[in-house]
Write an enzyme that holds these catalytic residues in place. Structure first.
Site, mmCIF file in Angstrom:
data_model
loop_
_atom_site.group_PDB
_atom_site.id
_atom_site.type_symbol
_atom_site.label_atom_id
_atom_site.label_comp_id
_atom_site.label_asym_id
_atom_site.label_seq_id
_atom_site.Cartn_x
_atom_site.Cartn_y
_atom_site.Cartn_z
ATOM 1 N N ASP A 287 72.227 62.650 25.624
ATOM 2 C CA ASP A 287 72.861 63.338 24.502
ATOM 3 C C ASP A 287 73.664 62.340 23.676
ATOM 4 O OD1 ASP A 287 71.640 65.624 25.296
ATOM 5 O OD2 ASP A 287 73.457 66.757 25.718
ATOM 6 N N HIS B 199 69.984 63.414 33.027
ATOM 7 C CA HIS B 199 70.912 64.172 32.211
ATOM 8 C C HIS B 199 71.376 65.451 32.888
ATOM 9 C CE1 HIS B 199 72.961 65.401 28.644
ATOM 10 N NE2 HIS B 199 72.343 66.545 28.648
ATOM 11 N N ASN C 272 68.739 66.585 26.509
ATOM 12 C CA ASN C 272 68.029 67.605 25.736
ATOM 13 C C ASN C 272 68.197 67.409 24.228
ATOM 14 O OD1 ASN C 272 70.714 68.419 26.714
ATOM 15 N ND2 ASN C 272 70.433 70.153 25.341
ATOM 16 N N HIS D 38 75.133 75.791 32.288
ATOM 17 C CA HIS D 38 73.777 75.303 32.569
ATOM 18 C C HIS D 38 73.355 75.719 33.963
ATOM 19 C CE1 HIS D 38 73.611 72.891 28.968
ATOM 20 N NE2 HIS D 38 74.860 72.584 29.200
ATOM 21 N N ASP E 291 76.930 62.727 26.700
ATOM 22 C CA ASP E 291 77.227 63.781 25.724
ATOM 23 C C ASP E 291 78.210 63.309 24.654
ATOM 24 O OD1 ASP E 291 75.956 64.986 27.822
ATOM 25 O OD2 ASP E 291 77.228 66.744 27.891
#
Ligand SMILES: *[C@@H]1O[C@H](CO)[C@@H](O)[C@H](O)[C@H]1NC(C)=O
Ligand SMILES: *[C@@H]1O[C@H](CO)[C@@H](O)[C@H](O)[C@H]1NC(C)=O
Length: 335
Positions: free
Chosen positions: A193, A315, A230, A325, A164
């Site tokens: 990410d 991920h 994502n 999430h 991320d």
């Protein structure tokens, strides 16, 4: 993971795993760094985003471990394709070897990428420092990498773990934190990410370029093992962009075919005393899917006597207490 990266479980995920069969594994607390809830983007004129000087100068250099004593070097030339050649030589030798790559490019909405080069170098010596040059013909830039030791059960090796990342001030803090760790990570396991370019208007793909330039100071010198998150999906029917993972898959090459995978989104690689398996949380993984079948055939290949460590990267955590999430990994866990 999702739109608000500030709440991601990976926000605190900078730890170093020291893999050594001679030491007991003690996970413990590896750092007390906690990312703030919000960090603004670094301004476009920041030092980390600077375009290297010189006509058609290669930029966004990144390395990837290839199977068996190899690396893949990737870079982008902005003005014209230029040369696909990498010149490389071991530290103790003057003879420059040559490897030939390829280049690709892509369009995304109204963005056209630069010339994205990928070059695999094979049959390197273990445990050796190599210098390499790219941009042959115009602006030559020189970097180096170190090859890993031969895989084996007692081989120490240090991985960094980052996910991320994005391109905020905190992204720079995270990278600096990794670079300054006295344990000196040799390879980054990247949990997905990357640039977050899809969060900008029209999925502004110039943000992939700024991200690549930001990362170069590390990724040109050591491999990053890529996992798609994502933010790599870039599925945007409103912009008539319906090929998932398009920018990601053009920009970052992984040696998936050598692990008999049919997609760069899932693959395996061995390093040190570890067997690394990368999965895609955002590709189909039900029982009849290529990803599932590949994993089913892959797991029996893990030989704990040569690679006692099995590290699976994906991920979306299968178990997480993160409310943002909540249960996102549940369907994969069930499978
Ligand atoms: C990013 O971090 C590097 C290394 O710590 C530093 O030299 C650079 O000035 C930082 N840039 C920004 C925009 O924070
Ligand atoms: C792409 O389209 C957007 C929205 O119209 C615009 O702001 C941007 O400048 C365009 N970019 C290019 C490279 O044409």
């Amino acid at each position: 993971m999702a739109l608000l990266k500030v709440f991601d479980p990976c926000a605190i995920c900078l730890l170093c795993l020291v893999l050594s069969a001679s030491e007991l594994c003690n996970g413990g607390i590896t750092g007390n760094f906690l990312r703030k809830e919000y960090s603004p983007d670094m301004p476009l004129d920041s030092d980390v985003f600077q375009v290297p000087p010189g006509y058609n100068a290669p930029q966004q250099i990144a390395g990837f471990l290839n199977h068996d004593r190899g690396v893949i070097i990737s870079w982008i030339t902005p003005d014209e394709p230029g040369s696909d050649t990498v010149l490389y030589w071991s530290e103790n030798s003057k003879h420059k070897n040559r490897a030939e790559g390829i280049f690709v490019s892509y369009k995304f909405f109204n963005y056209t990428s630069g010339y994205i080069h990928h070059c695999a170098i094979k049959n390197l010596e273990y445990n050796t420092k190599y210098m390499y040059e790219i941009g042959i013909g115009y602006t030559i830039r020189r970097f180096w990498f170190k090859t890993p030791p031969r895989t084996g059960p007692a081989v120490p090796y240090t991985f960094g773990l980052i996910g991320d990342l994005g391109q905020t001030h905190d992204s720079n803090v995270t990278l600096t934190h990794y670079e300054s760790n006295p344990k000196k990570g040799k390879t980054v396991l990247f949990l997905g990410d990357l640039s977050y370019s899809n969060d900008y208007p029209f999925h502004d793909n110039t943000r992939w370029d700024t991200w690549g330039r930001f990362l170069e100071r590390n990724a040109a010198y050591q491999p990053w093992i890529w996992t798609a998150g994502n933010h790599e999906l870039d599925f945007a029917p409103q912009l008539e962009e319906t090929t998932p993972f398009k920018p990601y898959m053009h920009r970052y090459y992984v040696p998936y075919a050598s692990s008999h995978s049919t997609s760069p989104l899932w693959y395996s690689i061995k390093r040190g005393s570890a067997y690394l398996i990368v999965l895609s949380s955002y590709s189909a993984y039900g029982k009849s899917t290529p990803q599932y079948k590949w994993l089913r055939d892959e797991l029996p290949k893990v030989d704990r006597s040569t690679t006692p460590w099995l590290i699976v990267l994906m991920h979306c955590p299968i178990y997480t207490s993160n409310w943002h999430h909540f249960m996102e990994g549940e369907t994969m866990r069930v499978v």
